[in-house]
Design a protein around this motif. Structure first.
Motif, PDB file in Angstrom:
ATOM      1  N   MET A   1      36.514  53.589  29.841  1.00 22.35           N
ATOM      2  CA  MET A   1      36.462  53.552  31.198  1.00 22.35           C
ATOM      3  C   MET A   1      35.371  52.633  31.860  1.00 22.35           C
ATOM      4  N   GLU A   2      34.367  52.624  31.109  1.00 24.33           N
ATOM      5  CA  GLU A   2      33.315  51.564  31.477  1.00 24.33           C
ATOM      6  C   GLU A   2      34.013  50.052  31.791  1.00 24.33           C
ATOM      7  N   GLU A   3      34.603  49.613  30.671  1.00 26.89           N
ATOM      8  CA  GLU A   3      35.179  48.350  30.551  1.00 26.89           C
ATOM      9  C   GLU A   3      36.106  47.971  31.702  1.00 26.89           C
ATOM     10  N   PHE A   4      36.831  48.915  32.025  1.00 25.77           N
ATOM     11  CA  PHE A   4      37.808  48.957  33.353  1.00 25.77           C
ATOM     12  C   PHE A   4      37.199  48.833  34.498  1.00 25.77           C
ATOM     13  N   ARG A   5      35.823  49.633  34.767  1.00 27.75           N
ATOM     14  CA  ARG A   5      35.177  49.444  35.670  1.00 27.75           C
ATOM     15  C   ARG A   5      34.480  48.095  35.867  1.00 27.75           C
ATOM     16  N   ASN A   6      33.830  47.435  34.930  1.00 24.11           N
ATOM     17  CA  ASN A   6      33.476  46.057  34.815  1.00 24.11           C
ATOM     18  C   ASN A   6      34.568  45.306  35.168  1.00 24.11           C
ATOM     19  N   ASP A   7      35.777  45.563  34.731  1.00 30.90           N
ATOM     20  CA  ASP A   7      36.994  44.445  34.926  1.00 30.90           C
ATOM     21  C   ASP A   7      37.229  44.293  36.638  1.00 30.90           C
ATOM     22  N   LEU A   8      37.041  45.747  37.242  1.00 28.23           N
ATOM     23  CA  LEU A   8      37.330  45.853  38.749  1.00 28.23           C
ATOM     24  C   LEU A   8      36.168  45.318  39.227  1.00 28.23           C
ATOM     25  N   LYS A   9      34.871  45.440  38.912  1.00 21.06           N
ATOM     26  CA  LYS A   9      33.810  44.748  39.675  1.00 21.06           C
ATOM     27  C   LYS A   9      34.165  42.961  39.683  1.00 21.06           C
ATOM     28  N   ARG A  10      34.562  42.408  38.362  1.00 20.02           N
ATOM     29  CA  ARG A  10      34.664  41.035  38.332  1.00 20.02           C
ATOM     30  C   ARG A  10      35.904  40.604  39.366  1.00 20.02           C
ATOM     31  N   LYS A  11      36.871  41.377  39.257  1.00 27.52           N
ATOM     32  CA  LYS A  11      37.999  41.192  40.200  1.00 27.52           C
ATOM     33  C   LYS A  11      37.567  41.215  41.780  1.00 27.52           C
ATOM     34  N   LEU A  12      36.595  42.167  42.019  1.00 27.78           N
ATOM     35  CA  LEU A  12      36.075  42.436  43.260  1.00 27.78           C
ATOM     36  C   LEU A  12      35.563  41.180  43.570  1.00 27.78           C
ATOM     37  N   ASN A  13      34.519  40.600  43.004  1.00 28.67           N
ATOM     38  CA  ASN A  13      33.704  39.280  43.248  1.00 28.67           C
ATOM     39  C   ASN A  13      34.745  38.320  43.325  1.00 28.67           C
ATOM     40  N   LEU A  14      35.818  38.184  42.360  1.00 30.71           N
ATOM     41  CA  LEU A  14      36.649  37.054  42.649  1.00 30.71           C
ATOM     42  C   LEU A  14      37.414  37.209  44.062  1.00 30.71           C
ATOM     43  N   TYR A  15      37.914  38.342  44.535  1.00 29.34           N
ATOM     44  CA  TYR A  15      38.473  38.681  45.717  1.00 29.34           C
ATOM     45  C   TYR A  15      37.909  38.094  46.857  1.00 29.34           C
ATOM     46  N   ALA A  16      36.451  38.364  46.689  1.00 30.62           N
ATOM     47  CA  ALA A  16      35.435  38.167  47.853  1.00 30.62           C
ATOM     48  C   ALA A  16      35.241  36.799  47.727  1.00 30.62           C
ATOM     49  N   LEU A  17      35.349  35.914  46.657  1.00 26.74           N
ATOM     50  CA  LEU A  17      35.003  34.293  46.571  1.00 26.74           C
ATOM     51  C   LEU A  17      36.292  34.035  47.028  1.00 26.74           C
ATOM     52  N   LEU A  18      37.623  34.519  46.985  1.00 24.38           N
ATOM     53  CA  LEU A  18      38.726  34.026  47.512  1.00 24.38           C
ATOM     54  C   LEU A  18      38.734  34.069  48.848  1.00 24.38           C
ATOM     55  N   CYS A  19      38.190  35.413  49.442  1.00 20.84           N
ATOM     56  CA  CYS A  19      38.145  35.344  51.097  1.00 20.84           C
ATOM     57  C   CYS A  19      37.485  34.361  51.645  1.00 20.84           C
ATOM     58  N   CYS A  20      36.572  33.805  51.082  1.00 23.88           N
ATOM     59  CA  CYS A  20      35.544  32.710  51.599  1.00 23.88           C
ATOM     60  C   CYS A  20      36.376  31.450  51.545  1.00 23.88           C
ATOM     61  N   LEU A  21      36.976  31.031  50.401  1.00 20.22           N
ATOM     62  CA  LEU A  21      37.606  29.914  50.062  1.00 20.22           C
ATOM     63  C   LEU A  21      38.697  29.599  50.865  1.00 20.22           C
ATOM     64  N   TYR A  22      39.453  30.517  51.220  1.00 18.13           N
ATOM     65  CA  TYR A  22      40.629  30.386  51.837  1.00 18.13           C
ATOM     66  C   TYR A  22      40.589  29.785  53.379  1.00 18.13           C
ATOM     67  N   PRO A  23      39.465  30.024  54.118  1.00 15.92           N
ATOM     68  CA  PRO A  23      39.347  29.335  55.477  1.00 15.92           C
ATOM     69  C   PRO A  23      38.613  28.020  55.149  1.00 15.92           C
ATOM     70  N   LEU A  24      37.977  27.874  54.084  1.00 18.07           N
ATOM     71  CA  LEU A  24      37.478  26.279  53.706  1.00 18.07           C
ATOM     72  C   LEU A  24      38.494  25.377  53.324  1.00 18.07           C
ATOM     73  N   PHE A  25      39.260  26.129  52.564  1.00 17.41           N
ATOM     74  CA  PHE A  25      40.702  25.373  52.182  1.00 17.41           C
ATOM     75  C   PHE A  25      41.626  24.982  53.472  1.00 17.41           C
ATOM     76  N   LEU A  26      41.653  25.864  54.323  1.00 18.41           N
ATOM     77  CA  LEU A  26      42.476  25.661  55.392  1.00 18.41           C
ATOM     78  C   LEU A  26      41.892  24.596  56.453  1.00 18.41           C
ATOM     79  N   ILE A  27      40.648  24.671  56.668  1.00 19.03           N
ATOM     80  CA  ILE A  27      39.715  23.814  57.420  1.00 19.03           C
ATOM     81  C   ILE A  27      39.860  22.234  56.878  1.00 19.03           C
ATOM     82  N   GLY A  28      39.744  22.315  55.580  1.00 20.06           N
ATOM     83  CA  GLY A  28      39.748  20.975  54.662  1.00 20.06           C
ATOM     84  C   GLY A  28      40.973  20.566  54.667  1.00 20.06           C
TER      85      GLY A  28
END
Length: 143
Positions: A1-28
């Motif tokens: 279960m701890e491995e699953f939790r860590n995987d979700l944390k990595r995905k959480l960080n990825l989604y946060a990064l994507l939310c920041c990159l989409y506006p930059l991509f749009l402006i660019g």
């Protein structure tokens, strides 16, 4: 279960990064392709906004699940249940075949209407076939 939790944390960080990159991509894209038409800019806007909404959904879901042990267990079971995995595999297999057949039929019909559309659909069909063969070779080696 701890491995699953860590995987979700990595995905959480990825989604946060994507939310920041989409506006930059749009402006660019607006700066780089400022002379493009309304259709192209609208297409980029739609794809970015749709992708951002999906990213926000998964960001909120993962954040909520990581802070609730009961929801974490429920999601783990949902994502790893053999029946759900099997249904997902069969769905992808069937929908892939249907998409290839529909694209081939559209290619044939468009040949009588517009040559450029026919060539575009033929290229899409060829790329789909190459991807299918490549993925099949990968899984034959892996399994």
């Amino acid at each position: 279960m701890e491995e699953f939790r860590n995987d979700l944390k990595r995905k959480l960080n990825l989604y946060a990064l994507l939310c920041c990159l989409y506006p930059l991509f749009l402006i660019g894209s607006k700066v780089i392709f400022k002379n493009s038409g309304d259709f192209a800019q609208g297409l980029v806007l739609g794809i970015c906004m749709g992708s951002m909404i999906v990213s926000i959904y998964f960001l909120v879901r993962n954040y909520t699940v990581l802070h609730n042990e009961e929801k974490l267990k429920k999601l783990y079971i949902e994502l790893n249940d053999e029946r759900n995995v099997s249904i997902s595999k069969e769905t992808m297999k069937t929908s892939s075949k249907i998409c290839i057949v529909v694209t081939a039929l559209a290619c044939i019909v468009s040949g009588f209407i517009n040559e450029i559309v026919c060539i575009t659909l033929s290229a899409d069909l060829l790329i789909s076939a190459v991807i299918t063969v490549a993925v099949q070779m990968y899984y034959k080696k892996k399994m």
